[in-house]
Scaffold this motif. Structure first.
Motif, short mmCIF file in Angstrom:
data_model
loop_
_atom_site.label_atom_id
_atom_site.label_comp_id
_atom_site.label_asym_id
_atom_site.label_seq_id
_atom_site.Cartn_x
_atom_site.Cartn_y
_atom_site.Cartn_z
N VAL A 1 0.86 -1.15 0.07
CA VAL A 1 0.02 -0.08 -0.03
C VAL A 1 1.00 1.26 -0.03
N VAL A 2 0.91 2.08 -1.26
CA VAL A 2 1.66 3.20 -1.04
C VAL A 2 0.75 4.33 -1.74
N ASP A 3 0.57 5.46 -1.27
CA ASP A 3 -0.17 6.72 -1.28
C ASP A 3 -1.63 6.07 -1.67
N GLY A 4 -2.18 5.19 -0.72
CA GLY A 4 -3.52 4.99 -0.96
C GLY A 4 -3.89 3.82 -2.00
N GLN A 5 -2.72 3.79 -2.77
CA GLN A 5 -2.88 2.60 -3.80
C GLN A 5 -2.72 1.11 -3.32
N LYS A 6 -3.45 0.16 -3.19
CA LYS A 6 -3.26 -1.14 -2.74
C LYS A 6 -3.10 -2.08 -3.97
N LEU A 7 -1.84 -2.61 -3.91
CA LEU A 7 -1.49 -3.76 -4.79
C LEU A 7 -1.39 -5.06 -4.09
N GLN A 8 -2.80 -5.89 -4.36
CA GLN A 8 -2.82 -6.98 -3.79
C GLN A 8 -1.81 -8.04 -3.89
N ASP A 9 -1.33 -8.74 -2.93
CA ASP A 9 -0.52 -9.91 -3.04
C ASP A 9 0.73 -9.70 -3.82
N ARG A 10 1.51 -8.53 -3.60
CA ARG A 10 2.61 -8.06 -4.30
C ARG A 10 3.65 -8.27 -3.80
N ALA A 11 3.55 -8.72 -2.64
CA ALA A 11 4.93 -9.18 -1.47
C ALA A 11 4.73 -10.18 -1.14
N TRP A 12 5.58 -11.24 -0.57
CA TRP A 12 5.45 -12.38 -0.07
C TRP A 12 6.90 -12.95 0.77
#
Length: 100
Positions: free
Chosen positions: A58-69
């Motif tokens: 989550v960066v600047d209100g933008q959520k990137l689902q499952d982009r890290a693990w």
């Protein structure tokens, strides 16, 4: 090396501290800014690494689902294959850019 989204650095460490597994750079836990990660309920178990924990970035209100693990408790046998203990190291995918 840096992991970043639209110029916001979410992880940074010297390359010699990272671990490369199957083409992905894994950052040591201490180098990751946890305020940009939200635990995800997405389940996955790798046949040779073990149970995976996904995170949304989550960066600047933008959520990137499952982009890290990460693998909190990888199978001990995988340490031989990887060459080191990579417990809780974090890797990134797609919109998260990793560069020198």
């Amino acid at each position: 090396m840096k992991a970043h989204v639209n110029g916001t650095v979410i992880a940074e460490a010297p390359e010699e501290q990272l671990v490369k597994i199957e083409g992905n750079w894994y950052f040591p836990p201490s180098s990751v800014k946890s305020e940009f990660l939200e635990k995800s309920p997405t389940p996955y178990t790798c046949p040779w690494k073990g149970e995976c924990q996904y995170f949304s970035v989550v960066v600047d209100g933008q959520k990137l689902q499952d982009r890290a693990w990460s693998y909190p408790t990888p199978y001990p046998a995988s340490f031989d294959r990887v060459g080191t203990d990579y417990s809780n190291y974090v890797a990134f995918w797609k919109e998260v850019q990793v560069s020198a």
